[in-house]
Scaffold this motif. Structure first.
Motif, PDB file in Angstrom:
ATOM      1  N   ALA A  21     -11.827   2.543  -3.809  1.00 32.34           N
ATOM      2  CA  ALA A  21     -13.004   3.122  -3.155  1.00 32.34           C
ATOM      3  C   ALA A  21     -12.603   4.291  -2.260  1.00 32.34           C
ATOM      4  O   ALA A  21     -13.236   5.349  -2.287  1.00 32.34           O
ATOM      5  CB  ALA A  21     -13.719   2.063  -2.344  1.00 32.34           C
ATOM      6  N   THR A  22     -11.525   4.111  -1.466  1.00 31.44           N
ATOM      7  CA  THR A  22     -11.111   5.202  -0.571  1.00 31.44           C
ATOM      8  C   THR A  22     -10.590   6.390  -1.373  1.00 31.44           C
ATOM      9  O   THR A  22     -10.800   7.537  -0.989  1.00 31.44           O
ATOM     10  CB  THR A  22     -10.020   4.735   0.412  1.00 31.44           C
ATOM     11  OG1 THR A  22      -9.211   3.799  -0.240  1.00 31.44           O
ATOM     12  CG2 THR A  22     -10.579   4.175   1.665  1.00 31.44           C
ATOM     13  N   GLN A  23      -9.931   6.079  -2.497  1.00 27.59           N
ATOM     14  CA  GLN A  23      -9.437   7.185  -3.324  1.00 27.59           C
ATOM     15  C   GLN A  23     -10.607   7.969  -3.912  1.00 27.59           C
ATOM     16  O   GLN A  23     -10.554   9.196  -3.976  1.00 27.59           O
ATOM     17  CB  GLN A  23      -8.526   6.638  -4.414  1.00 27.59           C
ATOM     18  CG  GLN A  23      -7.145   6.384  -3.829  1.00 27.59           C
ATOM     19  CD  GLN A  23      -6.163   5.779  -4.783  1.00 27.59           C
ATOM     20  OE1 GLN A  23      -6.440   5.660  -5.958  1.00 27.59           O
ATOM     21  NE2 GLN A  23      -5.028   5.386  -4.257  1.00 27.59           N
TER      22      GLN A  23
ATOM     23  N   LEU B 101      -4.450   2.519   7.688  1.00 30.72           N
ATOM     24  CA  LEU B 101      -4.722   3.540   6.668  1.00 30.72           C
ATOM     25  C   LEU B 101      -3.837   3.359   5.445  1.00 30.72           C
ATOM     26  O   LEU B 101      -4.130   3.896   4.384  1.00 30.72           O
ATOM     27  CB  LEU B 101      -4.505   4.939   7.259  1.00 30.72           C
ATOM     28  CG  LEU B 101      -5.458   5.369   8.363  1.00 30.72           C
ATOM     29  CD1 LEU B 101      -5.109   6.750   8.867  1.00 30.72           C
ATOM     30  CD2 LEU B 101      -6.890   5.371   7.847  1.00 30.72           C
ATOM     31  N   LYS B 102      -2.743   2.622   5.609  1.00 33.60           N
ATOM     32  CA  LYS B 102      -1.867   2.356   4.458  1.00 33.60           C
ATOM     33  C   LYS B 102      -2.647   1.625   3.359  1.00 33.60           C
ATOM     34  O   LYS B 102      -2.317   1.713   2.188  1.00 33.60           O
ATOM     35  CB  LYS B 102      -0.663   1.503   4.891  1.00 33.60           C
ATOM     36  CG  LYS B 102       0.457   2.299   5.524  1.00 33.60           C
ATOM     37  CD  LYS B 102       1.480   1.381   6.139  1.00 33.60           C
ATOM     38  CE  LYS B 102       2.407   0.781   5.123  1.00 33.60           C
ATOM     39  NZ  LYS B 102       3.373   1.719   4.544  1.00 33.60           N
ATOM     40  N   LEU B 103      -3.657   0.887   3.807  1.00 34.66           N
ATOM     41  CA  LEU B 103      -4.437   0.124   2.834  1.00 34.66           C
ATOM     42  C   LEU B 103      -5.214   1.041   1.892  1.00 34.66           C
ATOM     43  O   LEU B 103      -5.626   0.613   0.817  1.00 34.66           O
ATOM     44  CB  LEU B 103      -5.412  -0.820   3.546  1.00 34.66           C
ATOM     45  CG  LEU B 103      -4.776  -1.939   4.365  1.00 34.66           C
ATOM     46  CD1 LEU B 103      -5.859  -2.779   4.999  1.00 34.66           C
ATOM     47  CD2 LEU B 103      -3.899  -2.826   3.498  1.00 34.66           C
TER      48      LEU B 103
ATOM     49  N   HIS C 217     -15.168  -1.841  -8.988  1.00 33.51           N
ATOM     50  CA  HIS C 217     -15.979  -2.909  -8.371  1.00 33.51           C
ATOM     51  C   HIS C 217     -17.108  -3.370  -9.299  1.00 33.51           C
ATOM     52  O   HIS C 217     -18.243  -3.573  -8.867  1.00 33.51           O
ATOM     53  CB  HIS C 217     -16.557  -2.452  -7.031  1.00 33.51           C
ATOM     54  CG  HIS C 217     -15.505  -2.010  -6.076  1.00 33.51           C
ATOM     55  ND1 HIS C 217     -14.695  -2.887  -5.412  1.00 33.51           N
ATOM     56  CD2 HIS C 217     -15.090  -0.778  -5.703  1.00 33.51           C
ATOM     57  CE1 HIS C 217     -13.837  -2.215  -4.665  1.00 33.51           C
ATOM     58  NE2 HIS C 217     -14.056  -0.941  -4.827  1.00 33.51           N
ATOM     59  N   LEU C 218     -16.804  -3.485 -10.588  1.00 32.20           N
ATOM     60  CA  LEU C 218     -17.800  -3.973 -11.536  1.00 32.20           C
ATOM     61  C   LEU C 218     -17.702  -5.488 -11.609  1.00 32.20           C
ATOM     62  O   LEU C 218     -16.594  -6.035 -11.667  1.00 32.20           O
ATOM     63  CB  LEU C 218     -17.530  -3.398 -12.933  1.00 32.20           C
ATOM     64  CG  LEU C 218     -17.731  -1.900 -13.133  1.00 32.20           C
ATOM     65  CD1 LEU C 218     -17.359  -1.507 -14.546  1.00 32.20           C
ATOM     66  CD2 LEU C 218     -19.175  -1.524 -12.876  1.00 32.20           C
TER      67      LEU C 218
END
Lengths: 545, 186
Positions: free
Chosen positions: A303-305, A295-297, A443-444
Motif C-alpha cells: 500500500a505504501t509503495q 518507516l522501515k515497515l 489486498h484482494l
C-alpha cells in the motif's frame, strides 16, 4: 469382537490420517498446517518474552499468578502439539519408513527438544525435589523455532546452489525467484524487531515505565541496532546484484541514496552518534529519530509503495496545487497584516506571524489564539475560510483519486497476468502462488480473487471458442481440461488435427514413411493403422488428381 | 574439519570476506558501545535505588519528628513554625544537613556518585557545564502553588530547613536531565 477391533483400528487410522492432513501435511494447500505452525511460533515468541519479563521484578512480582497461568496454558498447548506429532508420526514421510515410526519420531532432535522443553513442569509437579534449575530448560522452547527454520534454510541452499555468496545475501534480504521461505522468515524477523523497538521507544517516554526498565530498554535498543545495522550492511553489500545498482561503488552510492536505504540508515545512526559524541554535543533529540524505524515497515507494505508511486506520478499536479496554496497563504497573510496590524499590533506583529494565522484559517483548524477584530479583517476571513475548504482539499482529492486509479491499474495488470497464465489453459502451482502473492499485495479477498479468476477463465474460454470458429484455428493450442467440457470445440480441434496430418502426408515421402511405420518397434498398432488410412487417402487423392 | 570449512567458505571471494569482516567489526562496535551504555544504565539504576532509600529515610525521619522521638542527625531537624521561633531557636542550613547525611558518620556515608566517582554525591543542580553533576542527587525545594503545578527551586547551601518543607529528590542522568525519584516533607 473381531469386527469391533477392525472397525476401531480403521477408525484410528482414519483419524490419524485426518489429523495429519489437517495440521501437519505440508503438501496440502487448504489445510491448517500454516496456521498451526504460525500459532506455535507465536506461542514460542510469547514464551520467550514471558521468560525475559519474569526476570524484571517490577513486572513479575505483582503478576506472578498471571505468569504461572500463561506458563500452564503454554505447557498445555506444547504438550498437545507433542502428543499430536507423536500420534501422527506413522503418517509422516520422515518417519513412516522406519521400523517403528513413533520411536523414530521420539528420538529425532526436534522431538527431543519438544520433550525437554515441557518436561521440567511435569517433573516439578510429580516430584518433590527442587527442580528450579530445570526451569531454565524452558529456554529450549526457542529451539522449537528451528522446526520452521531448518526446512527453509535447506530449501534456500537448494535453490541457490552454485550461486555466489553475495547473491545468496541478496536473495535473503530481497524478494527474488530463489528467495523462498527463508526470505519470508527474514522479513518477519525484521518486522517483529521494528515493532518491538518502536514500542520500546514509545514506552521509554513514559517516566514511570522508563524509571524501572531503563536498563531493559537499553538492551532492547542495542539488540535492535545490532540487527538493523547488520541488515543495512547486508543490503548495501548485496545491492550490486540488482541490475539497477551494478557498479560496485556508484551503484552502492545510488542505493544508499534511495529513500528506503536512507530510512534504514536513520534507524541506526542515532545510536552511533549519541554514544560516540555525547561528550561533545547534547544529541538526545536524535533519540526521537529512532521512531523512524517505523518507516522501515514501508518496505514490506504494498500500500505504501502504491502511495509513493502515486505521489511520484502526480508530483507535477501536486506542485501546481501547492503553488496555489502558497500563493493564497501569502496573499491572506499580507491582507491580514494590512487590516489587523494597527488594531492588534501584538498579534499581527509582522507578516511571518500573519502567515501562521492564514494557514490556521485556510486549513479550517481555527485555534482561535489569533483572530481578526476589524470589519475588513473579518470579511476577508469569511472569504478565506470558504476558499480554504476548496483549496486545501485539492491535494487530498488528487491523492485519493490517483490512489484509486493506481489500484485499478494494478488490478488490470493482474488481470492481464491472469490472461497470460491462462493461455495454456491451466494454472500451475507456481502461477497459483504468484497470483496469491499479488492478490495479497493488492489486498484482494479470497472471494474477490476467485471472481477475477473466474472472469479471466470465462474471457479465455470465449477467446478459445472464437478462435475455433475462424479458419486459422489450427494455430491455437487448447488444453484437455477445456476440451473435455466443450465437445463442439473438441470436434473442431480433432478436425484441425486430422487436416494437419493430411498435410504432413502430402509433403512427405510415402515410401520412407511406410518403411518407418513398417517396423513394429517404431510405432504402436494404432499409429500404424492410422498411418495406413492416411496413406490410402493420400494415394486416392494422388490418383484422383 | 577442513572439509567442513571448505564447505562453508567454498566459492567465497575476497570481497565476501571483507564484508564478513565489516559485519563482525560493526557487531563488535555495537557490543562495545552498548556495553558502555548498559553499564551506565545499571549504575543509574543503582543510584535510583539509593535515592529511594534516601526518600524512605526522610519519610521515617519525618514520622519520628511528628511523634516527638529523638532523631539524628540534629542538623536536619527543621525549625518549628511557632514553638521553636518563640524560644529563639535558629534554623539549620541545608548544607550542614546534607553534609551530616553523606559525611563519615551519616546514614548515607557509603553512597558515592557512581557515574562520576571523583565528584560529589549530591549537587545543587543538574548542569551540563558542570560535568561532575551527572549521577549526583539533586534536592529541590517545592513551592506549593494552589493555582497550578508547584514551583521548584534548587536547595542552596544556605537554605534554611523549616517545618512542612516539601523537597523533591531527583538524580541527574547521563544526558544531564533530571530523573525524579520521589518527594518528601520535613
Amino acid at each position: 469382537m473381531n469386527l469391533n477391533t477392525i472397525s476401531i483400528a480403521s477408525l484410528n487410522l482414519r483419524l490419524r490420517k485426518r489429523l495429519y492432513d489437517l495440521f501437519f501435511n505440508t503438501h496440502l494447500k487448504n489445510n491448517f498446517h500454516h496456521q498451526f505452525e504460525h500459532f506455535i511460533t507465536y506461542m514460542i515468541v510469547l514464551n520467550m518474552a514471558g521468560l525475559v519479563l519474569e526476570h524484571i521484578p517490577i513486572i513479575y512480582e505483582s503478576r506472578e499468578h498471571l505468569f504461572h497461568l500463561f506458563d500452564v496454558i503454554s505447557l498445555g498447548i506444547f504438550t498437545v502439539e507433542y502428543v499430536l506429532r507423536f500420534y501422527v508420526a506413522p503418517e509422516d514421510s520422515a518417519f513412516n519408513s522406519a521400523k517403528n515410526p513413533r520411536f523414530a519420531f521420539f528420538k529425532s532432535p526436534f522431538a527431543l527438544i519438544d520433550l525437554i522443553s515441557i518436561l521440567p513442569f511435569y517433573l516439578g509437579a510429580f516430584f518433590d525435589a527442587d527442580l528450579r534449575v530445570l526451569r531454565a530448560l524452558r529456554l529450549l522452547r526457542l529451539f522449537k523455532l528451528f522446526r520452521a527454520l531448518t526446512p527453509a534454510v535447506k530449501d534456500f541452499r537448494e535453490q541457490n546452489r552454485g550461486k555466489s555468496f553475495r547473491y545468496k545475501i541478496y536473495a535473503l534480504v530481497n524478494e527474488t525467484p530463489t528467495s523462498g521461505q527463508l526470505h519470508q522468515i527474514f522479513d518477519f524477523f525484521i518486522v517483529v524487531w521494528v515493532i518491538i523497538s518502536v514500542l520500546a521507544v514509545i514506552l521509554e517516554s513514559v517516566h514511570s515505565i522508563n524509571y524501572h526498565l531503563h536498563s531493559e530498554f537499553m538492551i532492547l535498543d542495542i539488540l535492535a541496532v545490532a540487527i538493523f545495522s547488520t541488515e543495512y550492511l547486508m543490503r548495501m553489500y548485496s545491492c550490486t546484484e540488482n541490475p539497477k545498482y551494478q557498479a560496485w561503488l556508484s551503484g552502492r552510492l545510488r542505493n544508499a541514496a534511495s529513500p528506503t536505504s536512507l530510512i534504514d540508515l536513520f534507524a541506526v545512526l542515532p545510536f552511533y552518534l549519541e554514544t560516540l559524541l555525547h561528550h561533545l554535543f547534547d544529541l538526545r533529540f536524535l533519540r526521537v529519530f529512532r521512531l523512524m524505524r517505523l518507516l522501515k515497515l514501508a518496505r514490506y507494505s504494498g500500500a505504501t509503495q502504491s502511495l509513493f508511486i502515486v505521489i511520484k506520478r502526480e508530483w507535477p499536479v501536486m506542485k501546481a496545487s501547492a503553488f496555489i496554496m502558497i500563493l493564497l497563504v501569502m496573499l491572506a497573510a499580507c491582507l491580514g497584516y494590512l487590516f489587523e496590524h494597527e488594531a492588534q499590533p501584538d498579534k499581527f506583529e509582522n507578516i511571518p506571524q500573519s502567515i501562521y494565522w492564514a494557514v490556521v484559517t485556510l486549513a479550517s483548524v481555527g485555534y482561535g489564539d489569533i483572530s481578526p477584530i476589524t470589519p475588513a479583517g473579518r470579511a476577508m476571513t469569511i472569504v478565506l475560510a470558504l476558499l480554504g475548504i476548496g483549496i486545501f482539499a485539492i491535494p487530498a482529492a488528487i491523492l485519493s483519486s490517483a490512489l484509486s486509479d493506481q489500484l485499478r491499474i494494478e488490478r488490470e495488470k493482474m488481470m492481464n497476468e491472469l490472461y497470460h497464465m491462462l493461455e495454456d489453459g491451466v494454472i500451475s502451482a507456481e502461477e497459483q502462488e504468484l497470483i496469491e502473492a499479488e492478490a495479497k499485495r493488492l489486498h484482494l479477498s479470497k472471494s474477490e480473487l476467485e471472481r477475477l479468476l473466474e472472469k479471466a477463465k470465462v474471457q479465455m474460454g470465449v477467446d478459445h471458442a472464437a478462435a475455433t470458429s475462424t479458419a486459422n484455428v489450427g494455430s491455437q493450442e487448447l488444453d484437455l481440461k477445456f476440451l473435455s467440457t466443450h465437445p463442439a470445440v473438441a470436434a473442431e480441434q480433432l478436425k484441425i488435427t486430422i487436416s494437419k496430418l493430411q498435410q504432413i502426408m502430402s509433403v512427405s515421402s510415402a515410401d520412407e514413411l511406410a518403411n518407418y511405420f513398417g517396423d513394429p518397434n517404431n510405432a504402436t498398432p494404432l499409429q500404424s493403422a492410422l498411418f495406413q488410412i492416411l496413406l490410402q487417402n493420400a494415394e486416392k487423392q494422388k490418383g484422383g488428381s | 574439519m577442513k572439509k567442513n570449512t571448505q564447505g562453508i567458505f567454498g566459492g567465497m571471494k575476497f570481497s565476501d570476506f571483507v564484508f564478513l569482516g565489516v559485519l563482525i567489526a560493526n557487531l563488535m562496535l555495537v557490543g562495545y558501545l552498548g556495553l558502555d551504555d548498559y553499564q551506565r544504565a545499571t549504575k543509574l539504576s543503582q543510584i535510583q535505588d539509593n535515592g529511594e532509600e534516601i526518600v524512605s529515610w526522610f519519610e521515617d525521619f519525618s514520622q519520628k519528628l511528628e511523634s516527638k522521638e529523638e532523631v539524628t542527625p540534629a542538623a536536619c531537624v527543621p525549625l518549628g513554625k511557632e514553638a521553636d521561633v518563640t524560644k529563639g531557636a535558629k534554623a539549620n542550613a541545608w548544607k550542614s544537613c546534607a553534609e551530616s547525611l553523606f559525611a563519615g558518620n551519616g546514614p548515607f556515608k557509603a553512597y558515592t556518585n557512581l557515574l562520576m566517582p571523583k565528584d560529589p554525591v549530591y549537587a545543587q543542580k543538574c548542569d551540563k557545564q558542570n560535568l561532575g553533576s551527572s549521577g549526583a542527587f539533586i534536592f529541590e525545594k517545592l513551592i506549593i502553588n494552589p493555582a497550578g503545578p508547584p514551583g521548584v527551586a534548587p536547595m542552596g547551601a544556605g537554605e534554611l530547613i523549616v517545618e512542612d518543607m516539601n523537597i523533591r529528590l531527583s538524580v541527574c542522568d547521563t544526558g544531564y536531565y533530571l530523573i525524579k525519584i520521589g518527594e518528601f516533607k520535613l
